[in-house]
Design a protein around this motif. Structure first.
Motif, PDB file in Angstrom:
ATOM      1  N   ASN A  56       0.779  -0.955   0.099  1.00 29.11           N
ATOM      2  CA  ASN A  56       0.111   0.107  -0.072  1.00 29.11           C
ATOM      3  C   ASN A  56       0.744   1.250  -0.067  1.00 29.11           C
ATOM      4  OD1 ASN A  56      -2.974   0.032   0.029  1.00 29.11           O
ATOM      5  ND2 ASN A  56      -2.416  -1.556   1.816  1.00 29.11           N
ATOM      6  N   GLU A  75      -7.060  -3.750   7.245  1.00 31.80           N
ATOM      7  CA  GLU A  75      -7.177  -4.018   5.830  1.00 31.80           C
ATOM      8  C   GLU A  75      -8.639  -3.789   5.599  1.00 31.80           C
ATOM      9  OE1 GLU A  75      -6.113  -7.665   2.451  1.00 31.80           O
ATOM     10  OE2 GLU A  75      -5.900  -7.969   4.654  1.00 31.80           O
ATOM     11  N   SER A 117      -7.618  -4.605  -0.129  1.00 36.33           N
ATOM     12  CA  SER A 117      -6.790  -3.478  -0.313  1.00 36.33           C
ATOM     13  C   SER A 117      -5.393  -3.620   0.298  1.00 36.33           C
ATOM     14  CB  SER A 117      -7.130  -2.320   0.534  1.00 36.33           C
ATOM     15  OG  SER A 117      -7.125  -2.795   1.960  1.00 36.33           O
TER      16      SER A 117
END
Length: 161
Positions: free
Chosen positions: A34, A85, A149
């Motif tokens: 991320n 998450e 994600s």
């Protein structure tokens, strides 16, 4: 062993490929990645999760610190940290099962973000254990699709024991 790395970088072209190259050069896979901006303009933070040998990850951390565009690297694995998450999950929701699915979603404090006559799209935020538990419960209804994600993590504030 699973490692969670927090990497503060200058937001410039090519940083992501150089960081990813360190992992691939040593034969390690990035489980999740991320990247997002910080409060400081021109600076981004990467949260990288990987599974691997402590010694190799330690070498990767040392190599990351040598990159010019890397400001700071912290292996959160040995520290207390918060991890989350987000997952969007599309589940089959026939009329006879819809109420049961909604009860499960409520128990897990999820949100229904889209509804159609035969399916629900659910948003869940939490750690990997919570997400895995919800997925296991909803599998029997039929999960049509989901996206994750990847992990975001932050060192915990100092706490008194």
């Amino acid at each position: 062993m699973r490692h969670v790395l927090s990497v503060l970088v200058e937001n410039e072209p090519g940083v992501l490929s150089r960081v990813a190259g360190l992992f691939s050069g040593r034969g390690f896979n990035i489980e999740s990645l991320n990247v997002g901006p910080t409060l400081e303009p021109g600076v981004s933070i990467m949260t990288i999760t990987t599974i691997g040998d402590d010694h190799i990850v330690e070498q990767i951390v040392k190599q990351l610190r040598k990159l010019i565009s890397v400001i700071k690297v912290v292996d959160l694995t040995s520290q207390k940290y918060v991890e989350r998450e987000i997952v969007l999950l599309k589940v089959c929701a026939k009329d006879e099962y819809r109420a049961e699915i909604l009860r499960i979603v409520d128990i897990f404090r999820c949100k229904v973000v889209d509804v159609s006559p035969d399916e629900l799209t659910v948003e869940i935020t939490g750690d990997q254990g919570k997400i895995k538990a919800l997925i296991n419960l909803l599998k029997r209804f039929g999960i049509k699709d989901f996206v994750r994600s990847g992990v975001v993590a932050m060192k915990r504030s100092m706490q008194l024991d």
